[in-house]
Design a protein around this motif. Structure first.
Motif, PDB file in Angstrom:
ATOM      1  N   GLY A 256       0.862  -1.183   0.000  1.00 46.33           N
ATOM      2  CA  GLY A 256       0.000   0.000   0.000  1.00 46.33           C
ATOM      3  C   GLY A 256       0.890   1.221   0.000  1.00 46.33           C
ATOM      4  O   GLY A 256       1.557   1.515  -0.982  1.00 46.33           O
ATOM      5  N   MET A 257       0.919   1.912   1.134  1.00 49.84           N
ATOM      6  CA  MET A 257       1.837   3.035   1.268  1.00 49.84           C
ATOM      7  C   MET A 257       3.280   2.518   1.190  1.00 49.84           C
ATOM      8  O   MET A 257       3.617   1.499   1.780  1.00 49.84           O
ATOM      9  CB  MET A 257       1.604   3.724   2.609  1.00 49.84           C
ATOM     10  N   GLU A 258       4.128   3.235   0.458  1.00 51.13           N
ATOM     11  CA  GLU A 258       5.478   2.734   0.222  1.00 51.13           C
ATOM     12  C   GLU A 258       6.559   3.486   0.978  1.00 51.13           C
ATOM     13  O   GLU A 258       7.646   2.943   1.189  1.00 51.13           O
ATOM     14  CB  GLU A 258       5.769   2.762  -1.275  1.00 51.13           C
ATOM     15  N   GLY A 259       6.292   4.713   1.375  1.00 55.95           N
ATOM     16  CA  GLY A 259       7.305   5.447   2.116  1.00 55.95           C
ATOM     17  C   GLY A 259       6.702   6.614   2.869  1.00 55.95           C
ATOM     18  O   GLY A 259       5.776   7.274   2.374  1.00 55.95           O
ATOM     19  N   VAL A 260       7.190   6.857   4.071  1.00 57.33           N
ATOM     20  CA  VAL A 260       6.752   8.004   4.857  1.00 57.33           C
ATOM     21  C   VAL A 260       7.966   8.686   5.464  1.00 57.33           C
ATOM     22  O   VAL A 260       8.901   8.019   5.918  1.00 57.33           O
ATOM     23  CB  VAL A 260       5.743   7.591   5.964  1.00 57.33           C
ATOM     24  N   THR A 261       7.969  10.008   5.438  1.00 56.73           N
ATOM     25  CA  THR A 261       9.009  10.813   6.057  1.00 56.73           C
ATOM     26  C   THR A 261       8.354  11.714   7.094  1.00 56.73           C
ATOM     27  O   THR A 261       7.358  12.385   6.788  1.00 56.73           O
ATOM     28  CB  THR A 261       9.750  11.671   5.011  1.00 56.73           C
ATOM     29  N   VAL A 262       8.887  11.720   8.303  1.00 56.55           N
ATOM     30  CA  VAL A 262       8.316  12.480   9.410  1.00 56.55           C
ATOM     31  C   VAL A 262       9.278  13.584   9.821  1.00 56.55           C
ATOM     32  O   VAL A 262      10.492  13.369   9.914  1.00 56.55           O
ATOM     33  CB  VAL A 262       8.034  11.568  10.620  1.00 56.55           C
ATOM     34  N   VAL A 263       8.735  14.760  10.075  1.00 50.54           N
ATOM     35  CA  VAL A 263       9.523  15.913  10.523  1.00 50.54           C
ATOM     36  C   VAL A 263       8.938  16.424  11.826  1.00 50.54           C
ATOM     37  O   VAL A 263       7.727  16.666  11.925  1.00 50.54           O
ATOM     38  CB  VAL A 263       9.530  17.040   9.470  1.00 50.54           C
ATOM     39  N   CYS A 264       9.786  16.566  12.840  1.00 50.56           N
ATOM     40  CA  CYS A 264       9.376  17.176  14.108  1.00 50.56           C
ATOM     41  C   CYS A 264      10.632  17.643  14.831  1.00 50.56           C
ATOM     42  O   CYS A 264      11.748  17.495  14.328  1.00 50.56           O
ATOM     43  CB  CYS A 264       8.558  16.209  14.963  1.00 50.56           C
ATOM     44  N   GLY A 265      10.471  18.200  16.015  1.00 54.14           N
ATOM     45  CA  GLY A 265      11.618  18.751  16.712  1.00 54.14           C
ATOM     46  C   GLY A 265      12.423  17.749  17.512  1.00 54.14           C
ATOM     47  O   GLY A 265      13.498  18.083  18.013  1.00 54.14           O
ATOM     48  N   ALA A 270      10.544  11.386  16.065  1.00 52.95           N
ATOM     49  CA  ALA A 270      10.470  11.245  14.610  1.00 52.95           C
ATOM     50  C   ALA A 270      10.604   9.785  14.199  1.00 52.95           C
ATOM     51  O   ALA A 270       9.852   9.296  13.344  1.00 52.95           O
ATOM     52  CB  ALA A 270      11.551  12.096  13.944  1.00 52.95           C
ATOM     53  N   GLU A 271      11.546   9.051  14.815  1.00 56.71           N
ATOM     54  CA  GLU A 271      11.718   7.631  14.471  1.00 56.71           C
ATOM     55  C   GLU A 271      10.526   6.800  14.943  1.00 56.71           C
ATOM     56  O   GLU A 271      10.061   5.911  14.222  1.00 56.71           O
ATOM     57  CB  GLU A 271      13.014   7.094  15.084  1.00 56.71           C
ATOM     58  N   LEU A 272      10.064   7.056  16.147  1.00 54.83           N
ATOM     59  CA  LEU A 272       8.900   6.322  16.643  1.00 54.83           C
ATOM     60  C   LEU A 272       7.698   6.524  15.723  1.00 54.83           C
ATOM     61  O   LEU A 272       7.006   5.571  15.344  1.00 54.83           O
ATOM     62  CB  LEU A 272       8.558   6.781  18.055  1.00 54.83           C
TER      63      LEU A 272
END
Length: 319
Positions: A256-265, A270-272
């Motif tokens: 389904g979804m193939e990739g996600v990138t998360v941005v936070c402080g 971010a890894e979790l």
């Protein structure tokens, strides 16, 4: 003396290439980078679940069901945080999933699909709710034999955060930390146009490493973490099985979804989030990101990008 000529150090840690680059600094850059390297190696020595003599490895090897096991304050604080996050995301992230990871063994020369019976047996040794934490004594009590914790889902982010603290205390004004693709961007980027925004490329899922789906521009003091099905997988009978497991089912996350990138402080958060969001899928994952003040980018193999919204966006796409 102030210097704006970038200087860096490349390391091989956490089974990947890690790099720290100072962009704007004063004093002895070599001494600062040396301290950062010591910090990063300390984290690896503490969290490497594949080293039986690391602190985490010793706990996995020596704990007994029903008997409290004491760990250092640093390790306890991190594991407790991971446990609390597991509860908040209803187990989409679960550090006790290691028995399942070992069962599926995506690093084997010829990976195979385990039997359903074997998966059920491994799941009996998984589950964050089967570990009891005592904040007063800083102990963990496992309810089942053979349980173990794997911090691989947060190790690089935690190390990046520790290195960022080291740089901050050393007075470094601008630096980038890249631990195997998990980033922390300290201060403003010293760009020629003076915007201070950091350019970050996003991997295109399904394409060769280095082929990008796009580029984003980030403000200062932000972390970036990514999860995707394109990194490690195997195919059997036309079905693709990616290395990211859903702890709730014991099976790889369906296509389904193939990739996600998360941005936070926060690099640990971010890894979790990147792992949990990949497991939950786009709709529930976006809600989880919003609840934690994070922004995420979803990318597919066609190069299409979808970005979640925040009242105050943390990044924008580059033209």
């Amino acid at each position: 003396m102030c210097c704006d000529i970038p200087v860096g150090r490349r390391l091989f840690l956490y089974n990947t290439v890690c790099e720290i680059i100072l962009h704007d600094y004063t004093g002895d850059a070599g001494a600062v980078l040396g301290a950062c390297e010591m910090t990063a190696r300390h984290v690896q020595d503490m969290l490497n679940a594949y080293d039986p003599e690391s602190e985490l490895g010793r706990m996995n090897r020596l704990h007994r069901p029903g008997v409290p096991y004491a760990v250092s304050a640093e390790l306890y604080t991190l594991l407790r945080r991971m446990d609390r996050f597991s509860a908040r995301c209803q187990g989409a992230y679960d550090a006790t999933v290691r028995p399942l990871v070992e069962l599926w063994d995506f690093t084997a020369p010829q990976p195979a699909i385990p039997s359903r019976r074997a998966i059920r047996a491994a799941m009996e040794r998984c589950g964050y709710s089967r570990v009891r934490y005592d904040d007063g004594t800083q102990t963990l009590t496992f309810s089942e034999p053979g349980m173990s914790i794997d911090a691989g889902g947060v190790g690089k982010g935690y190390a990046a955060g520790c290195v960022a603290e080291c740089l901050h205390h050393a007075g470094i004004r601008s630096a980038s930390i890249n631990f195997g693709g998990e980033l922390y961007l300290l201060g403003a980027y010293p760009s020629a146009e003076g915007s201070g925004l950091w350019p970050v490329a996003v991997q295109k899922p399904g394409a060769a490493r280095g082929v990008k789906a796009g580029r984003i521009l980030l403000a200062q003091d932000l972390a970036v973490a990514s999860s995707g099905s394109y990194d490690r997988f195997f195919r059997i009978d036309g079905e693709t099985y990616c290395h990211i497991l859903d702890p709730r089912t014991g099976w790889p996350v369906p296509a389904g979804m193939e990739g996600v990138t998360v941005v936070c402080g926060d690099p640990v958060l971010a890894e979790l989030l990147s792992t949990a969001i990949f497991v939950l899928g786009r709709e529930d994952g976006a809600a989880l990101a919003l609840a934690h003040g994070a922004q995420c980018l979803f990318a597919d193999s066609n190069g299409e990008i979808c970005i979640t919204e925040l009242p105050q966006p943390l990044f924008r796409t580059a033209n």
